[in-house]
Design an enzyme around this catalytic site. Sequence first.
Site, short mmCIF file in Angstrom:
data_model
loop_
_atom_site.label_atom_id
_atom_site.label_comp_id
_atom_site.label_asym_id
_atom_site.label_seq_id
_atom_site.Cartn_x
_atom_site.Cartn_y
_atom_site.Cartn_z
N GLU A 193 -5.59 -8.33 -0.76
CA GLU A 193 -6.32 -8.14 0.50
C GLU A 193 -7.77 -7.79 0.23
O GLU A 193 -8.06 -6.90 -0.57
CB GLU A 193 -5.72 -6.99 1.31
CG GLU A 193 -4.41 -7.27 1.94
CD GLU A 193 -3.89 -6.11 2.77
OE1 GLU A 193 -4.71 -5.37 3.35
OE2 GLU A 193 -2.66 -5.95 2.83
N GLU A 204 0.83 -1.22 0.00
CA GLU A 204 0.00 0.00 0.00
C GLU A 204 0.86 1.26 0.00
O GLU A 204 0.70 2.15 0.86
CB GLU A 204 -0.95 0.00 1.19
CG GLU A 204 -1.99 -1.10 1.12
CD GLU A 204 -3.07 -1.01 2.20
OE1 GLU A 204 -2.83 -0.36 3.23
OE2 GLU A 204 -4.13 -1.60 2.01
C1 BG6 Z 1 -4.38 -2.83 4.91
C2 BG6 Z 1 -3.06 -3.31 5.37
O1 BG6 Z 1 -4.35 -1.46 4.96
O2 BG6 Z 1 -5.51 -3.12 5.65
C3 BG6 Z 1 -3.07 -4.33 6.49
O3 BG6 Z 1 -2.24 -3.75 4.32
C4 BG6 Z 1 -4.20 -3.98 7.44
O4 BG6 Z 1 -1.80 -4.34 7.08
C5 BG6 Z 1 -5.49 -4.09 6.69
O5 BG6 Z 1 -4.22 -4.76 8.59
C6 BG6 Z 1 -6.72 -3.85 7.53
O6 BG6 Z 1 -6.58 -2.69 8.27
P1 BG6 Z 1 -6.81 -2.70 9.83
O7 BG6 Z 1 -6.41 -1.38 10.26
O8 BG6 Z 1 -8.26 -2.95 10.00
O9 BG6 Z 1 -5.98 -3.79 10.37
#
Ligand code: BG6
Length: 480
Positions: free
Chosen positions: A374, A177
């Site tokens: 993701e 990201e």
């Molecule tokens: C993304 C990241 O931004 O979202 C992860 O690559 C992150 O590292 C995921 O954990 C979810 O975000 P959060 O803040 O809910 O854990």
Amino acid sequence: MSQKFPEHFLWGGAVAAHQLEGAYREGGRGLSTADVMTAGSAKQPRIITDGVLAGYVYPNHQGIDFYHRYREDIALFREMGFKCFRTSISWSRIFPNGDEEEPNEEGLQFYDRLFDELLANGIQPVVTLSHFEIPYHLVKTYGGFRSRKLIGFFLHYAETVFTRYRDKVKYWILFNEINNQTDTSRPIFAFTNSGILFEEGENREQVVWQAIHHELVAGAMAVKRGHEINPDFKIGCMVAWVPIYPETCHPADMLAEVDRMHDRYFFTDVYVRGHYPGYADSMMKKKGVFIRMEEGDAEILSEGTVDYISLSYYMSSVVSHLEDTDSNERGFTGSVDNPYLKYSDWGWAIDPEGLRYTLDTLTERYEKPIFIAENGFGAYDKLDEKGEHSYAVDDSYRINYLQEHIRAVKEAITEDGADVFGFTIWGCIDVVSFTTGELSKRYGMIYVDIDDAGCGTLARSRKKSFYWYQNVIRTNGEEV
Ligand code: BG6
């Protein structure tokens, strides 16, 4: 056009080293940026402390103790049928300070064991080189990626792991990201992306965009070197993709949308096309930024283009030209609510069609393979303490979210011609939340017994979504 997911589609899960490994001082590991971030909450931002200080809770120090329990966890991933597992290498396990010549053999051996275990279970590792952490020493001594020296350190690290895991890892991802840091109103992003601590009164945009340039150059060098080390490597970029819709069909809203999307497209444009896009100059001028380039940078960028685009997708956003510059309702200037969507407990807009739209627009623009690195749903899960079910948590809300998103991916592939080759569910096992440092913000299909204070047995158990995803993978996405 086939009506199915491709035959060897990479179904799996995704995590990052600092969010689950723990063992932050074991195996010769040096401190990383993730180790100086305290626990926070949805309302209370995490604090970046000056080193590890007494009296604070640092959730990443323990993570979920994957460092010691990875065999047990991989067995569960295998049970779900994972074809791949995306994780990152903790740079400070390999180079504890980041600027050493010689790597830490113990750190290298840990990832040897981890990748061997995955492969023995029929699971392909997909490995991110820098997922929101760099050795803390590089922050203190060089100011993180402010310094051009970091290009050399990163390249040395990349070469080291590319060489070591040449025959174990095929899919690599550069910086996780990388575009998060363009939001300079939240200093945590500059710190986690680039190891930057802002100084009082400085032009944050200038600092961040110069660091971004260093990362793009470092990434391109790594791609080139990686392909020399193993021509079969597939090396991708990684962008947080939040598509932005215009609030209305007012032409000024359309233009505001184009303008906002540049903060995303800029990255894929450079990574895929190998040069700064035509709009970069005016974009930087508007931001009051001047990027210092060195002779040879343009050539480096053109020689190190990526093999695929990877992205995270959680939500979409809306921009209005009417909002004054102070409005920051949904994350950036001019962002407003979307009345057609529901929001998660953390205010993230739930929008599966936005994922299809994302895949379609990226396909139109680049015609490149895409990996969804993701997607997932963070929620407060309730443990079935009475033992009413055969699973630990009834997380039907998570299943609903994922069902709709996977259907959207299928439509993008089968109806719109997107070349998507993998999908990894974020936080397939509960991990430390990145933005809040909570453990109660859970994404997993595997429940981990640990609370926000880090207390619990760390025992793993299967949620309802575990069995649901098992069936999705078994049927290659036919039964969602
Ligand atoms: C993304 C990241 O931004 O979202 C992860 O690559 C992150 O590292 C995921 O954990 C979810 O975000 P959060 O803040 O809910 O854990």
